[in-house]
Design a protein around this motif. Sequence first.
Motif, PDB file in Angstrom:
ATOM      1  N   GLY A 182      37.060  19.903  24.799  1.00 38.27           N
ATOM      2  CA  GLY A 182      37.031  20.682  25.980  1.00 38.27           C
ATOM      3  C   GLY A 182      36.181  20.948  26.858  1.00 38.27           C
ATOM      4  N   ARG A 183      35.017  20.127  26.599  1.00 35.89           N
ATOM      5  CA  ARG A 183      33.722  20.049  27.489  1.00 35.89           C
ATOM      6  C   ARG A 183      34.062  19.094  28.395  1.00 35.89           C
ATOM      7  NH1 ARG A 183      28.355  22.178  25.201  1.00 35.89           N
ATOM      8  NH2 ARG A 183      28.916  22.550  22.989  1.00 35.89           N
ATOM      9  N   ARG A 184      33.179  18.777  29.436  1.00 32.79           N
ATOM     10  CA  ARG A 184      33.134  17.946  30.389  1.00 32.79           C
ATOM     11  C   ARG A 184      31.940  16.820  30.243  1.00 32.79           C
ATOM     12  NH1 ARG A 184      37.229  17.974  34.466  1.00 32.79           N
ATOM     13  NH2 ARG A 184      38.154  20.260  34.237  1.00 32.79           N
ATOM     14  N   PHE A 185      32.073  15.663  30.496  1.00 29.80           N
ATOM     15  CA  PHE A 185      30.981  14.823  30.573  1.00 29.80           C
ATOM     16  C   PHE A 185      30.331  15.156  32.104  1.00 29.80           C
ATOM     17  CE2 PHE A 185      33.089  11.702  27.909  1.00 29.80           C
ATOM     18  CZ  PHE A 185      32.098  11.776  26.804  1.00 29.80           C
ATOM     19  N   VAL A 186      28.942  15.306  32.149  1.00 30.38           N
ATOM     20  CA  VAL A 186      28.343  15.597  33.315  1.00 30.38           C
ATOM     21  C   VAL A 186      27.477  14.474  33.774  1.00 30.38           C
ATOM     22  CG1 VAL A 186      26.483  16.998  34.316  1.00 30.38           C
ATOM     23  CG2 VAL A 186      28.257  18.068  32.685  1.00 30.38           C
ATOM     24  N   GLY A 187      26.910  13.659  32.950  1.00 33.61           N
ATOM     25  CA  GLY A 187      26.173  12.500  33.282  1.00 33.61           C
ATOM     26  C   GLY A 187      25.974  11.261  31.930  1.00 33.61           C
ATOM     27  N   PHE A 188      25.767  10.134  32.444  1.00 34.42           N
ATOM     28  CA  PHE A 188      25.490   9.179  31.382  1.00 34.42           C
ATOM     29  C   PHE A 188      24.254   8.308  31.702  1.00 34.42           C
ATOM     30  CE2 PHE A 188      26.113   5.060  29.968  1.00 34.42           C
ATOM     31  CZ  PHE A 188      26.098   4.992  28.382  1.00 34.42           C
ATOM     32  N   THR A 189      23.424   8.210  30.670  1.00 37.96           N
ATOM     33  CA  THR A 189      22.271   7.097  30.946  1.00 37.96           C
ATOM     34  C   THR A 189      22.221   6.272  29.641  1.00 37.96           C
ATOM     35  OG1 THR A 189      20.819   8.858  30.060  1.00 37.96           O
ATOM     36  CG2 THR A 189      21.065   8.497  32.434  1.00 37.96           C
ATOM     37  N   SER A 190      21.697   5.298  30.033  1.00 35.31           N
ATOM     38  CA  SER A 190      21.549   4.067  28.925  1.00 35.31           C
ATOM     39  C   SER A 190      20.149   3.549  28.998  1.00 35.31           C
ATOM     40  CB  SER A 190      22.486   3.060  28.932  1.00 35.31           C
ATOM     41  OG  SER A 190      22.314   1.974  28.136  1.00 35.31           O
ATOM     42  N   SER A 191      19.215   3.470  27.735  1.00 38.28           N
ATOM     43  CA  SER A 191      18.204   2.710  27.585  1.00 38.28           C
ATOM     44  C   SER A 191      18.494   1.485  27.252  1.00 38.28           C
ATOM     45  CB  SER A 191      17.174   3.540  27.091  1.00 38.28           C
ATOM     46  OG  SER A 191      17.863   3.753  25.797  1.00 38.28           O
ATOM     47  N   TRP A 192      19.378   0.937  26.944  1.00 35.85           N
ATOM     48  CA  TRP A 192      19.751  -0.610  26.624  1.00 35.85           C
ATOM     49  C   TRP A 192      21.080  -1.043  26.962  1.00 35.85           C
ATOM     50  CZ3 TRP A 192      16.270  -3.758  24.932  1.00 35.85           C
ATOM     51  CH2 TRP A 192      16.794  -5.104  24.548  1.00 35.85           C
ATOM     52  N   PRO A 193      21.116  -1.313  28.533  1.00 38.36           N
ATOM     53  CA  PRO A 193      22.438  -1.509  29.226  1.00 38.36           C
ATOM     54  C   PRO A 193      23.339  -2.554  28.920  1.00 38.36           C
ATOM     55  CG  PRO A 193      20.713  -1.262  30.619  1.00 38.36           C
ATOM     56  CD  PRO A 193      19.836  -1.391  29.326  1.00 38.36           C
ATOM     57  N   ARG A 194      22.785  -3.362  27.922  1.00 38.29           N
ATOM     58  CA  ARG A 194      23.666  -4.480  27.386  1.00 38.29           C
ATOM     59  C   ARG A 194      24.649  -3.845  26.268  1.00 38.29           C
ATOM     60  NH1 ARG A 194      21.025  -9.903  25.537  1.00 38.29           N
ATOM     61  NH2 ARG A 194      19.117  -8.729  24.958  1.00 38.29           N
TER      62      ARG A 194
ATOM     63  N   HIS B 121      15.544   5.835  17.669  1.00 36.68           N
ATOM     64  CA  HIS B 121      16.557   4.882  18.294  1.00 36.68           C
ATOM     65  C   HIS B 121      17.609   5.320  19.165  1.00 36.68           C
ATOM     66  CE1 HIS B 121      14.516   2.313  15.292  1.00 36.68           C
ATOM     67  NE2 HIS B 121      15.017   3.183  14.182  1.00 36.68           N
ATOM     68  N   VAL B 122      17.163   6.346  20.001  1.00 33.54           N
ATOM     69  CA  VAL B 122      18.007   6.668  20.959  1.00 33.54           C
ATOM     70  C   VAL B 122      18.454   5.666  21.968  1.00 33.54           C
ATOM     71  CG1 VAL B 122      18.514   8.507  22.852  1.00 33.54           C
ATOM     72  CG2 VAL B 122      17.299   9.206  20.603  1.00 33.54           C
ATOM     73  N   ARG B 123      19.523   5.288  22.319  1.00 34.89           N
ATOM     74  CA  ARG B 123      19.753   4.235  22.964  1.00 34.89           C
ATOM     75  C   ARG B 123      20.860   4.918  24.441  1.00 34.89           C
ATOM     76  NH1 ARG B 123      16.188   1.370  20.968  1.00 34.89           N
ATOM     77  NH2 ARG B 123      16.609   0.556  18.998  1.00 34.89           N
ATOM     78  N   ALA B 124      21.407   5.714  24.122  1.00 35.55           N
ATOM     79  CA  ALA B 124      22.060   6.705  25.474  1.00 35.55           C
ATOM     80  C   ALA B 124      22.478   7.806  25.325  1.00 35.55           C
ATOM     81  CB  ALA B 124      23.657   5.784  25.540  1.00 35.55           C
ATOM     82  N   ARG B 125      22.504   8.760  26.475  1.00 37.37           N
ATOM     83  CA  ARG B 125      22.624  10.099  26.543  1.00 37.37           C
ATOM     84  C   ARG B 125      23.673  10.714  27.191  1.00 37.37           C
ATOM     85  NH1 ARG B 125      17.657  12.735  25.418  1.00 37.37           N
ATOM     86  NH2 ARG B 125      15.919  10.920  24.623  1.00 37.37           N
ATOM     87  N   PHE B 126      24.628  11.423  26.860  1.00 30.11           N
ATOM     88  CA  PHE B 126      25.898  11.969  27.215  1.00 30.11           C
ATOM     89  C   PHE B 126      25.508  13.368  27.669  1.00 30.11           C
ATOM     90  CE2 PHE B 126      27.365   8.424  24.622  1.00 30.11           C
ATOM     91  CZ  PHE B 126      28.271   7.808  25.475  1.00 30.11           C
ATOM     92  N   ARG B 127      25.358  13.533  28.953  1.00 31.88           N
ATOM     93  CA  ARG B 127      25.248  15.273  28.957  1.00 31.88           C
ATOM     94  C   ARG B 127      26.392  15.958  29.259  1.00 31.88           C
ATOM     95  NH1 ARG B 127      22.491  14.303  33.587  1.00 31.88           N
ATOM     96  NH2 ARG B 127      23.149  16.296  34.802  1.00 31.88           N
ATOM     97  N   LEU B 128      26.698  17.006  28.656  1.00 31.46           N
ATOM     98  CA  LEU B 128      27.903  17.791  28.569  1.00 31.46           C
ATOM     99  C   LEU B 128      27.713  19.023  29.416  1.00 31.46           C
ATOM    100  CD1 LEU B 128      28.584  17.016  24.769  1.00 31.46           C
ATOM    101  CD2 LEU B 128      29.821  15.803  26.751  1.00 31.46           C
ATOM    102  N   SER B 129      29.010  19.503  29.860  1.00 34.04           N
ATOM    103  CA  SER B 129      29.010  20.763  30.399  1.00 34.04           C
ATOM    104  C   SER B 129      28.681  21.807  29.376  1.00 34.04           C
ATOM    105  CB  SER B 129      30.461  21.003  30.912  1.00 34.04           C
ATOM    106  OG  SER B 129      31.415  21.196  29.778  1.00 34.04           O
ATOM    107  N   GLY B 130      28.071  22.989  29.796  1.00 30.86           N
ATOM    108  CA  GLY B 130      27.545  23.682  28.615  1.00 30.86           C
ATOM    109  C   GLY B 130      26.087  23.674  28.270  1.00 30.86           C
ATOM    110  N   GLY B 131      25.377  22.343  28.780  1.00 34.17           N
ATOM    111  CA  GLY B 131      24.134  22.073  28.543  1.00 34.17           C
ATOM    112  C   GLY B 131      23.488  21.283  27.519  1.00 34.17           C
ATOM    113  N   ASP B 132      24.619  21.054  26.550  1.00 32.30           N
ATOM    114  CA  ASP B 132      24.271  20.268  25.268  1.00 32.30           C
ATOM    115  C   ASP B 132      24.231  18.667  25.843  1.00 32.30           C
ATOM    116  OD1 ASP B 132      23.672  22.100  23.317  1.00 32.30           O
ATOM    117  OD2 ASP B 132      25.885  22.624  23.601  1.00 32.30           O
TER     118      ASP B 132
END
Length: 268
Positions: A20-32, A92-103
């Motif tokens: 039920g949440r929305r994606f707000v933003g996506f970033t990757s530190s290993w784009p391959r 080993h964080v390679r990517a972050r998905f920001r979600l609605s609601g702040g998590d």
Amino acid sequence: MPELPEVETTVRTFRPLVKGRRFVGFTSSWPRQVIPSAPKVDRAISGRKIVKLERRAKQIIFHLDDDSGLLIHLKMSGRLDWLASSGDRARHVRARFRLSGGDTLLFCDARKFGRIRHVADPQAALAHLGPEPLDPAFDSKILAEILHSRKRRIKPLLLDQTVIAGLGNIYSDESLHRANIHPLSLSNRLCWDEIKRLHRSIRQVLREGIKRCGTSFDWAYLGGRMQHYLRVYQRGGKACLACGRPIEVIRVGQRSTHFCPKCQKICK
DNA sequence: TGAATTGTTATCGT
DNA sequence: AACGATAACAATTC
């Protein structure tokens, strides 16, 4: 190495958190690891609502409200984490998905073999995969057709995702041992009784794996308890729990293969 | 240090 | 020609 039970556990864990949440933003530190590319995935998923989270084979599918999908394959060492619970300790964080609601949902992956993929049509993207072994439609008759229409050694065949989806090295070896079938047996030589035993053991071992939240034996996957119930995997040289003979380890198709030479008869 | 790990792809053999 | 086996590859840990 996440196989079907480990991925299923992951999906069950994160389903209530993301639904039920929305994606707000996506970033990757290993784009391959990101297909088609990190900026394109960011543009494709940002603003989209997650309508369903499910597992297909060893992949995680985020179904989005425009019918597109975000697929995550954990491969060897991938893992999802919740920023709120791990804080800054997540490794080993390679990517972050920001979600609605702040998590923030983290994709962690020591070996960087995992893949994050956005597709317009998830069904089509996964069409090459074989049947789900826990699907009620997967009966022993279907397994018999699969095995008899090919002439391949049973172990590599069970690992082939286009034939049956979701088994990896652990659960393949465990299934064959419980069915008393030698890993080098040829698929077209298995008799009806052996196929029924294999069908039964595959489903049994996968269900048991899910019940115990998967198998943990190193740093790559934690939280499972199935490692205490394995009968052959990583038990080379130890006594077979059924007959007492030492478990043997051989190499089959570049994979280590564990079996009991007395309990598992070969069908050439 | 090299073995181990997944799934895809290319290549070789039957 | 079609299928099956095999090797290489991505990258890291212990």
